[in-house]
Design an enzyme around this catalytic site. Structure first.
Site, PDB file in Angstrom:
ATOM      1  CD  GLU A 128      -2.956   1.317   2.472  1.00  0.00           C
ATOM      2  OE1 GLU A 128      -2.484   0.886   3.918  1.00  0.00           O
ATOM      3  OE2 GLU A 128      -3.861   2.132   2.432  1.00  0.00           O
ATOM      4  N   GLY A 151       2.747   0.722  11.410  1.00  0.00           N
ATOM      5  CA  GLY A 151       2.783   0.223  12.481  1.00  0.00           C
ATOM      6  C   GLY A 151       2.367  -1.141  11.692  1.00  0.00           C
ATOM      7  CB  ALA A 152      -0.289  -3.503  11.905  1.00  0.00           C
ATOM      8  CG  MET A 153      -0.281  -3.908   4.660  1.00  0.00           C
ATOM      9  SD  MET A 153      -1.127  -2.228   4.143  1.00  0.00           S
ATOM     10  CE  MET A 153      -2.195  -2.892   2.697  1.00  0.00           C
ATOM     11  CD  GLU A 154      -5.278  -2.102   5.376  1.00  0.00           C
ATOM     12  OE1 GLU A 154      -4.315  -2.444   6.235  1.00  0.00           O
ATOM     13  OE2 GLU A 154      -5.362  -1.788   5.199  1.00  0.00           O
ATOM     14  CG  ASN A 155      -0.457  -7.224   4.048  1.00  0.00           C
ATOM     15  OD1 ASN A 155      -0.503  -6.252   2.605  1.00  0.00           O
ATOM     16  ND2 ASN A 155       0.143  -7.439   4.184  1.00  0.00           N
ATOM     17  CG  HIS A 161      -5.944  -0.767  12.802  1.00  0.00           C
ATOM     18  ND1 HIS A 161      -6.399   1.068  13.190  1.00  0.00           N
ATOM     19  CD2 HIS A 161      -5.437  -0.686  11.458  1.00  0.00           C
ATOM     20  CE1 HIS A 161      -6.462   1.610  11.296  1.00  0.00           C
ATOM     21  NE2 HIS A 161      -5.832   0.293  10.572  1.00  0.00           N
ATOM     22  CD  GLU A 162      -2.963  -3.433  10.162  1.00  0.00           C
ATOM     23  OE1 GLU A 162      -3.572  -3.603   9.032  1.00  0.00           O
ATOM     24  OE2 GLU A 162      -2.983  -2.458  10.643  1.00  0.00           O
ATOM     25  CD  GLU A 186      -6.045   2.661   7.062  1.00  0.00           C
ATOM     26  OE1 GLU A 186      -6.138   2.480   8.602  1.00  0.00           O
ATOM     27  OE2 GLU A 186      -5.300   2.562   6.273  1.00  0.00           O
TER      28      GLU A 186
HETATM   29 ZN   LIG Z   1      -5.288   0.928   8.630  1.00  0.00          ZN
END
Ligand SMILES: [Zn+2]
Length: 863
Positions: free
Chosen positions: A128, A266-270, A300-301, A323
């Protein structure tokens, strides 16, 4: 316009023309240990609505070896400017692209990292916004969804994880091949691949007939610190909560969470393969605020698996909704999920998200939540406090406005109607209108299409008996900064008003009224005739998004008894209000310091303590009158010392005060204490001087000239890990010499060899509040360099340099003048301009605050 900067218009045209049936992607990562490039072969089948039309596919790669469209080889010259031209499409098409793509060290595309502990290579993807095209040829826009089938060749013995469950690898010799099953129809930006000798821990989420395999991964060098049980616990709470609230079963085949090195976000929602920054695997003691933040990220993810992955925005203009929803969902889940360790999550939300939003919304670059996103550069600078924090705050307000039950009912209908599809904001609002019966068009216009923050003030009159004769909420339009987009409007607010009485030093809520506030003045008849309580707090429970001011009597009580609120949320709201007044020049910075010194001793919420500590540090660095700075800082340093000694042994407070002292220590006694803690000659009961705290202590000793390069080398020898190397780089840049500054500057600005994390560490070490004189010469160098940096480095790396090296510690008119001269002379690209304008706004605000603080100082002296 470079080909990498896909425009919304191009995306629209392409989506109208194409439907993608499937991708088949083969990646040969057998070169991973050497680096350089890897072979990427993409076969994509798609239809065209208008046969004969032309289109293009995106690819960022050093070289292309083969382009075959419908059996015919196309000239390699069709690949130019990060696109492959596709002329005269047929109704049904098959495209094959063979390319050599590059491993990166910037955290974008396929990131390659070598762990100094074991010398092994670790890879992961981060796509992303538009970086899948750095790994395979793709139609890089969220509304061209497709099933993706990955086939990966990698060294024998590696772990390879993608969106689909990991198959048993096949083959012989030094490499193996992983044949993954195709994914469901998803967007390219949430596809993922993680490969290397990672280690995994496994569990499952089980509910009735449902069984979802869960995995948690990290590098072996972090395995001893991986508390997988705690991660699974939060994850399962999230599965329970979201499946019930969304009334939709988790949509993917498994759920892996991979802690990966040098991760930018922070992180990624793959989909089914979430990547997280591996600082979330805590190798030293951290406070509960860090565990809370990690849990929030995990949730969140997970929420994105439905909102974002199952149902996806059509274009990036709805990134905010994506988001905001996930941010709202993480917080409401922490507040309400059975077994949650953080039921006070709305306090943290008020303390962090709101503060971030209010700050961002007062910058010259502020914009309506619904921003115009004309191209990819627009979206890359829009991962901001409006998109995440204001959006989530306004979503919280929307939930208060329609009611939480109706909100989730609408969300359920939305998921059912749009599963595996793409949507726009109106699709969600339509579902919420139907579920709630409230018209959201006016609401949406006022909240989403305008910028800025309303101010809410109470207006109270009392009769001679001290009873309330009248009470009204006065609403002011936002004071938009010059040049900001959008008009300043009044908005409908759903708010609560809290009435607090003071009993034995405690502020206890005795009444709460919830009402709609609209227009410039809203009468509150419910309070008329009541005895005037000690504190009347507007926007209690933090339902709306507004600046809140206290009436004079309430302010006097709060200033003296801030720590007396028995609930953490009203305390956080008052802390936030005081900070906001400081930033606005309504409260002198030295008065904020005084409030912090009296209130912090009683503040139990560790996240709030840490925020106020950071804000005090900023107030001292930027907002106090420079002639009083040393005096104020000395007072703060002494307070941190006292709090450290007073804190309960082994407590989070003890740790956070140790860190606060280590960032400000200046006297011999204070520095002796840091040195003693580091070399073991001093101990404090319960304070573990562990790896991370050691670096924090050393960093201050180095910056003040009390420790030298030899000490840095010795510490690195104790901790020769990736994190240790970053800390060492930061320490070297923090040395108080002109030579050290020059070296740090050159390594970032004149060379592009540093990885994203080391560069960030060097920038952090370079900027030292006590070293303004050493930093002064770099102002001119900064403005001479940034345009070239923007044009030659990747987005992530440029952003780090342009925001990180801005002379923000040089709070003086000269910095504003230099910035203005550069803005006038260099006609920067909009995204670059925005970063510099935002940094400039920080100086402008600080100069105003300094003037206010100077005046307060003069008053105190009786001038
Ligand atoms: Zn997000």
């Amino acid at each position: 316009m470079p080909g990498t900067n896909l425009t919304r218009e191009e995306a629209r045209t392409r989506a109208a023309l194409l439907h993608v049936d499937a991708y088949d992607i083969e990646l040969d990562l057998s070169s991973a240990r050497e680096g350089g490039t890897f072979r990427s072969t993409t076969v994509v089948r798609f239809t065209a609505a208008t046969p004969g039309a032309d289109s293009f596919i995106d690819l960022v790669a050093p070289t292309v070896a083969e382009i075959v469209l419908n059996g015919v080889s196309l000239p390699l010259a069709n690949f130019s400017d990060s696109r492959i031209a596709l002329p005269s499409l047929e109704a049904q098409n098959e495209l094959r692209v063979v390319a050599d793509c590059a491993y990166t060290n910037t955290g974008e595309g396929l990131h390659r990292f070598v762990d100094p502990v074991d010398g092994e290579t670790y890879l992961y993807t981060q796509f992303e916004v538009p970086d899948a095209r750095r790994v395979f040829a793709s139609f890089e826009q969220p509304d061209l969804k497709a099933p993706f089938r990955f086939t990966v060749t990698a060294p024998k013995g590696w772990v390879v994880v993608s969106n689909s469950p990991t198959p048993t690898p096949v083959g012989e010799g030094d490499t193996r091949v992983w044949h993954f099953e195709p994914t469901p129809r998803i967007s390219s930006y949430i596809t993922a691949l993680v490969a290397g000798p990672y280690v995994g821990v496994f569990d499952a989420y089980e509910k009735g007939d449902q069984k979802v395999p869960l995995g948690v991964y990290c590098r072996p060098s972090l395995r001893e610190f991986l508390d997988a049980e705690a991660i699974f616990e939060v994850t399962k709470q999230g599965f329970d909560y979201f499946q019930e609230k969304f009334d939709f079963a988790y949509p993917f085949a498994k759920y892996d969470q991979l802690f990966v090195p040098e991760f930018n976000a922070g992180a990624m929602e793959n989909a089914g393969a979430v990547t997280l920054r591996d600082q979330y695997v805590f190798r030293s003691k951290v406070t509960d605020a860090a565990y809370e933040a990690r849990a929030a990220t995990i949730l969140h993810e997970l929420a994105h698996m439905w909102f974002g992955d199952l149902v996806t925005m059509e274009w990036w203009n709805d990134l905010w909704l994506n988001e905001s929803f996930a941010t709202f969902a993480e917080t409401v889940c922490q507040a309400e999920a059975a077994g949650s360790r953080w039921p006070h999550s709305w306090t943290t939300f008020a303390n962090q998200m709101k503060t971030w939003a209010y700050r961002q919304d007062q910058l010259p670059s502020t914009h309506p939540i619904m921003a115009e996103i004309n191209d990819l550069e627009d979206v890359q600078v829009n991962f901001d406090g409006i998109t995440y924090a204001k959006g989530a705050s306004v979503l919280k307000q929307l939930v208060a406005y329609v009611g939480q039950d109706a909100f989730f009912k609408g969300v359920q209908a939305y998921f059912k109607a749009h599963a595996w599809g793409n949507t726009r904001l109106t699709d969600l609002l339509g579902a919420l209108e139907e579920a709630s019966g409230r018209d959201l068009k006016t609401w949406s216009k006022a909240w989403l299409e305008t910028a800025g923050i309303n101010v809410l003030r109470p207006e109270i009159t009392l009769n001679s008996d001290g009873q309330i004769e009248s009470f009204a909420v006065i609403q002011e339009a936002p004071a938009l900064p010059a040049g900001a987009k959008g008009e300043a409007v009044l908005r409908p607010h759903r708010i609560a008003i809290g009435a607090y009485e003071l009993k034995d030093g405690k502020l206890i809520r005795v009444d709460r009224i919830e009402l709609d506030v609209d227009g410039p003045r809203t009468e509150v008849p419910q309070l008329v005739g009541a005895h005037r309580p000690a504190v009347l707090l507007l926007n209690d429970d933090d339902l709306s998004y507004a600046k809140v001011r206290l009436d004079e009597d309430s302010l006097a009580v709060v200033t003296e008894h801030l720590g007396g609120f028995t609930d953490s949320l009203p305390r956080a709201l008052c802390w936030a209000s005081a900070w906001d007044m400081t930033r606005d020049g309504e409260l002198a910075a030295r008065d904020y310091l005084a409030l912090a010194l009296s209130g912090l001793a009683r503040e139990t919420d560790i996240g709030v303590v840490q925020s106020v500590q950071r804000q005090v540090q900023l107030a001292l660095n930027a907002y106090v009158d420079p002639s009083w700075r040393e005096q104020g800082t000395a007072r703060w340093a002494e307070a941190t010392e006292q709090q450290l000694h007073a804190a309960a042994p082994g407590s989070d407070h003890q740790l956070t005060w140790a860190r606060a002292l280590a960032s400000v220590a200046r006297t011999d006694r204070q520095l002796d204490l840091l040195e003693g803690l580091l070399n073991g000659s001093r101990t404090l009961d319960g304070l573990a001087v562990d790896t991370e705290l050691r670096w924090t202590l050393l960093s201050r000793l180095v910056a003040t000239g009390r420790a030298d390069e030899k000490a840095i080398d010795a510490e690195l020898a104790r901790d020769n890990t990736a994190a240790g190397q970053e800390h060492a780089a930061s320490c070297r840049a923090a040395r108080p010499t002109a030579a050290a500054k020059a070296e740090a500057w050159a390594s970032v600005v004149e060379s592009d060899k540093l990885t994203n994390y080391v560069q960030d560490a060097v920038i952090g070490g370079f900027q030292q509040a006590d070293q303004r004189e050493l930093l002064a010469p770099y102002s001119a160098e900064y403005f001479a360099a940034i345009k070239g940096i923007w044009e030659t480095r990747s987005h992530e790396i440029s952003q780090q340099i342009i925001t990180g090296l801005y002379p923000s510690l040089l709070v003086e008119q000269g910095t504003l003048d230099a910035t203005d001269a550069w803005l006038d002379a260099s006609s920067p690209a909009p995204a670059l301009r925005r970063m510099v304008v935002e940094a400039r706004a920080g100086i402008e605000r600080a100069l105003k605050a300094q003037a206010v603080d100077h005046a307060a100082g003069a008053r105190a002296l009786g001038h």
